[in-house]
Design a protein around this motif. Structure first.
Motif, short mmCIF file in Angstrom:
data_model
loop_
_atom_site.label_atom_id
_atom_site.label_comp_id
_atom_site.label_asym_id
_atom_site.label_seq_id
_atom_site.Cartn_x
_atom_site.Cartn_y
_atom_site.Cartn_z
N ALA A 504 25.83 40.58 -70.96
CA ALA A 504 27.00 40.35 -71.71
C ALA A 504 27.32 41.24 -72.79
CB ALA A 504 27.05 38.74 -71.63
N LEU A 505 26.59 41.50 -73.65
CA LEU A 505 26.83 42.38 -74.79
C LEU A 505 27.41 43.54 -74.45
CD1 LEU A 505 23.38 41.59 -76.91
CD2 LEU A 505 25.77 40.56 -77.20
N THR A 506 27.38 44.14 -73.00
CA THR A 506 28.06 45.46 -72.55
C THR A 506 29.47 45.21 -72.52
OG1 THR A 506 27.44 45.16 -70.34
CG2 THR A 506 25.75 46.40 -71.89
N ARG A 507 30.06 44.10 -72.75
CA ARG A 507 31.50 43.86 -72.68
C ARG A 507 32.07 44.93 -73.32
NH1 ARG A 507 34.93 39.99 -70.26
NH2 ARG A 507 36.82 39.36 -71.76
N HIS A 508 33.14 45.52 -72.90
CA HIS A 508 33.82 46.40 -73.64
C HIS A 508 35.41 46.78 -73.55
CE1 HIS A 508 32.41 48.40 -69.89
NE2 HIS A 508 33.27 49.32 -70.27
N ALA A 509 35.84 47.74 -74.16
CA ALA A 509 37.16 47.80 -74.02
C ALA A 509 37.50 49.23 -74.43
CB ALA A 509 38.14 46.83 -74.75
N ALA A 510 38.82 49.77 -73.84
CA ALA A 510 39.45 51.02 -74.13
C ALA A 510 40.60 50.55 -74.92
CB ALA A 510 39.78 51.82 -72.76
N CYS A 511 40.53 51.09 -76.26
CA CYS A 511 41.78 50.69 -77.26
C CYS A 511 42.70 51.38 -76.89
CB CYS A 511 41.13 51.10 -78.56
SG CYS A 511 40.05 50.11 -79.29
N PRO A 512 44.01 51.07 -77.05
CA PRO A 512 45.36 51.56 -76.92
C PRO A 512 45.48 52.89 -77.39
CG PRO A 512 45.73 49.49 -77.52
CD PRO A 512 44.47 49.62 -77.91
N VAL A 513 45.94 53.90 -76.76
CA VAL A 513 45.92 55.39 -77.25
C VAL A 513 47.13 55.22 -78.34
CG1 VAL A 513 46.54 57.84 -76.67
CG2 VAL A 513 45.17 56.39 -75.28
N LEU A 514 47.14 55.51 -79.47
CA LEU A 514 47.92 55.41 -80.57
C LEU A 514 49.02 56.89 -80.72
CD1 LEU A 514 49.52 54.04 -83.00
CD2 LEU A 514 47.58 54.72 -84.47
N VAL A 515 48.20 57.75 -80.93
CA VAL A 515 48.81 59.08 -80.66
C VAL A 515 47.91 60.04 -79.97
CG1 VAL A 515 49.57 61.25 -81.95
CG2 VAL A 515 50.02 58.94 -82.99
N GLY A 516 48.65 60.76 -78.84
CA GLY A 516 47.62 61.68 -78.07
C GLY A 516 47.48 61.21 -76.87
N THR A 517 46.73 61.86 -75.80
CA THR A 517 46.69 61.51 -74.66
C THR A 517 45.19 61.48 -74.38
OG1 THR A 517 46.98 62.05 -72.46
CG2 THR A 517 46.55 63.99 -73.68
N LYS A 518 44.86 60.79 -73.64
CA LYS A 518 43.28 60.53 -73.22
C LYS A 518 43.04 60.60 -71.90
CE LYS A 518 39.74 56.67 -73.59
NZ LYS A 518 39.31 55.43 -74.09
N TRP A 519 41.80 61.54 -71.79
CA TRP A 519 41.44 61.56 -70.32
C TRP A 519 39.83 61.18 -70.16
CZ3 TRP A 519 43.77 64.01 -65.94
CH2 TRP A 519 44.77 64.29 -66.02
N VAL A 520 39.46 60.50 -69.34
CA VAL A 520 37.88 60.26 -69.12
C VAL A 520 37.80 60.39 -67.53
CG1 VAL A 520 38.03 58.57 -71.18
CG2 VAL A 520 38.38 57.89 -68.75
N SER A 521 36.36 60.63 -67.25
CA SER A 521 36.02 60.42 -66.04
C SER A 521 34.73 59.66 -66.05
CB SER A 521 35.75 61.40 -65.45
OG SER A 521 35.03 62.58 -66.06
N ASN A 522 34.39 58.74 -65.08
CA ASN A 522 33.09 57.88 -65.11
C ASN A 522 32.75 57.87 -63.95
OD1 ASN A 522 35.81 55.96 -65.43
ND2 ASN A 522 34.12 54.97 -63.81
N LYS A 523 31.09 57.42 -64.01
CA LYS A 523 30.63 57.33 -62.69
C LYS A 523 29.66 56.01 -62.88
CE LYS A 523 28.73 59.54 -59.21
NZ LYS A 523 29.66 60.12 -58.03
N TRP A 524 30.09 55.06 -61.83
CA TRP A 524 29.35 53.89 -61.97
C TRP A 524 28.06 54.03 -60.97
CZ3 TRP A 524 34.79 52.34 -61.72
CH2 TRP A 524 35.37 52.00 -63.17
N ILE A 525 26.98 53.84 -61.46
CA ILE A 525 25.60 53.81 -60.71
C ILE A 525 25.23 52.54 -60.27
CG2 ILE A 525 23.37 54.95 -60.80
CD1 ILE A 525 24.50 56.28 -63.44
N HIS A 526 24.73 52.45 -58.93
CA HIS A 526 24.41 51.02 -58.34
C HIS A 526 23.03 50.90 -58.41
CE1 HIS A 526 28.39 49.37 -57.32
NE2 HIS A 526 28.90 50.71 -57.69
N GLU A 527 22.66 49.67 -57.92
CA GLU A 527 21.41 49.16 -58.07
C GLU A 527 20.25 49.83 -56.84
OE1 GLU A 527 20.69 44.45 -59.32
OE2 GLU A 527 22.50 44.88 -57.85
#
Length: 544
Positions: A504-527
């Motif tokens: 539960a400690l890995t609960r996280h969030a992406a904060c609002p982009v105040l100025v600029g543009t945000k690009w991310v890419s992610n890989k969800w790895i399974h069991e």
């Protein structure tokens, strides 16, 4: 057309019965008076049209100036959320006003028809887009504690400026959109600012009575009945026959008398200040100390960069070069930063090149769709206000670059990529964010990944594909840490304990982009496939 109707009206008013003018010179001489009135009427019409055209020229000049400036660097220009909001407003509210002006004559109507025929080539924002842009500004205002007056002056954090200040009309529209969303807290903020701007304007951009109407009702909804009554009285001075105001005034008087009768001597305008600051009305009886609000305060504090690890925790963190058995790690050890222990969270620096970033963006953009979340009750994917971004998925066979990136993740983590999800690419727009959430499926979400048949999400690998001028951090509210986007870097953490339970400690969030543009890419790895790479614990209660 307007000129023809003007002349017809004038003739109807001044011409006597047929055959009664040419028969006497005295009547003929009166025609000069008629002609003089006709000339003055046409002159007044021309003056009025010239004034409209002059205003239109000024508006057009301003639009051209802004457009030319924006075209030099569209991404930089639209990175400012005020600039982005004003663009959406110009193409909705302001464009509607311009259309109404142009439809006054046939030539303008023809031009509008030609423009409409280009609908497939052009992209027009609608009322939902305008509301979304306004709500995004409210989100930024709350999260980053931005002062309303400063925003109206085009200022963000003191040193970032929009291309111009907001007019009373701009502020009014922000208030109106807040009102339409049922957000009376922000309605009062922006309608009050609209009043301030209205008083400063020489050429008024909004109607004073309209501001008062919205402001009065939202003030009432905020619990301040006396102020709502005062504003309504001011409105009735402006418009004595305003039916809604008359009805509201009677209602406010009744509410005020009822309050006074219930508790004599009590100031009925007292409000739970902290609740109001967060935008809740007094009728909601919000407990600002419950778990959700504690998390919310931590989330917003971290987004503002106010979080700090305890010294005894920070001193255990370190940086090192990660070697390994793969050719990738032998040839180029990865620069690794440990940002938290238990759960372990890592930042890998310089693991994605600029050319790879460009390729991934190019591949992902054509298939972008509004990002979705999974409804834990139905299992269906749906859009949600707490996740604002667009995303797409890239398969390994889409490009050698995607294959190479997938293999790199496997080399760094030591985990099997065969059962991992496709590479998800996301772009956060105006005020884009993703509120606190878990990446793994919780116990009640039994069918979350059933269709994949690969078990739960054991780990998350998140690439940052852009720098962000302000905001946009990845924050862990229960760990008190914030990860700030840095182009080419990546974050990594396990979502599950070795016994398969969610952390539960890995609960996280992406904060609002105040100025600029945000690009991310992610890989969800399974069991599945990790049985010999990260063995399950023998003890079901084991967390390490």
């Amino acid at each position: 057309m307007a000129l023809i109707w003007l002349l017809v009206t004038l003739v109807v008013l001044v011409v006597p019965g047929q055959g009664e003018v040419f028969t006497a010179m005295t009547d003929m001489s009166r025609l000069l008076t008629t002609e003089g009135e006709m000339i003055r009427a046409v002159e007044n019409f021309i003056i009025a049209q010239e004034e409209k055209l002059e205003k239109l020229k000024k508006d057009l000049y301003e639009m051209e100036r802004v457009h030319d400036k924006a075209s030099l660097s569209p991404e930089d220009f639209l990175a400012n959320p005020i600039n982005a909001y004003l663009l959406v407003k110009r193409l909705t509210v302001d464009w509607t006003d311009l259309q109404n002006f142009m439809t006054d004559n046939s030539m303008g109507q023809e031009m509008l028809t030609n423009l409409t025929s280009m609908a497939e080539l052009l992209r027009w924002p609608d009322e939902e887009d305008l509301n979304g842009a306004a709500v995004a500004l409210m989100r930024l205002q709350d999260t980053y504690k931005l002062d309303t007056a400063h925003l109206a002056r085009g200022q963000i954090n003191g040193n970032i400026h929009a291309y111009r200040e907001l007019t009373a009309s701009d502020c009014f529209e922000l208030g109106r959109q807040s009102y339409n969303s049922g957000d009376h807290y922000h309605t009062t903020l922006w309608m009050n600012e609209a009043l301030n701007r209205y008083e400063m304007e020489t050429n008024k951009t909004v109607i004073y009575a309209d501001i008062l109407e919205y402001l009065a009702f939202s003030t009432y909804m905020q619990g301040n009945v006396r102020q709502a009554l005062k504003l309504t009285d001011e409105l009735l001075v402006e418009r004595p026959d305003h039916q809604r105001a008359l009805g509201n005034r009677a209602y406010y008087l009744e509410a005020l008398n009822s309050q006074q009768a219930k508790k004599r001597g009590d100031d009925s305008d007292n409000i739970d200040v902290e609740a109001v600051e967060k935008g809740y009305t007094v009728t909601e009886n919000v407990d600002v100390n419950d778990a959700w609000h504690r998390e919310r305060r931590s989330y917003e504090r971290l987004c503002r960069g106010e979080g700090k690890l305890l010294p005894q925790v920070a001193k255990k963190l370190n940086c090192y070069y990660q070697n390994g058995p793969t050719d990738f790690l032998r040839i180029g050890p990865v620069k690794t930063e440990v940002v938290h222990i238990h759960p372990n969270i890592y930042i890998y620096h310089d693991v994605l090149s600029d050319s790879e970033v460009a390729t991934i963006k190019e591949l992902a953009t054509p298939s972008f769709k509004r990002a979705t979340v999974q409804n834990y009750k139905t299992g269906e994917l749906e859009t949600a206000s707490y996740r604002i971004s667009k995303s797409s998925w890239l398969k390994a066979e889409d490009s050698e670059t995607v294959t190479r990136v997938n293999n790199r993740i496997g080399s760094i983590t030591g985990l099997n990529m065969d059962t991992a999800e496709e590479l998800q690419v996301a772009n956060y727009g105006l005020g884009g964010h993703y509120e606190p959430h878990y990446d793994y499926a919780q116990r009640e979400e039994k069918d979350a990944f059933k269709i994949l048949g690969t078990g739960n999400r054991i780990a998350t690998f998140l690439f940052y594909m852009s720098d962000v001028e302000a905001g946009g951090a990845t924050v862990f509210p229960h760990l008190n840490i914030a990860l700030w986007p840095k182009k080419g870097a990546a974050a990594y953490w396990y979502n599950l304990y070795p016994n398969g339970e969610g952390d539960a400690l890995t609960r996280h969030a992406a904060c609002p982009v105040l100025v600029g543009t945000k690009w991310v890419s992610n890989k969800w790895i399974h069991e599945r496939g990790q049985e010999f790479r990260r063995p399950c614990a023998l003890n079901i209660d084991a967390l390490e």
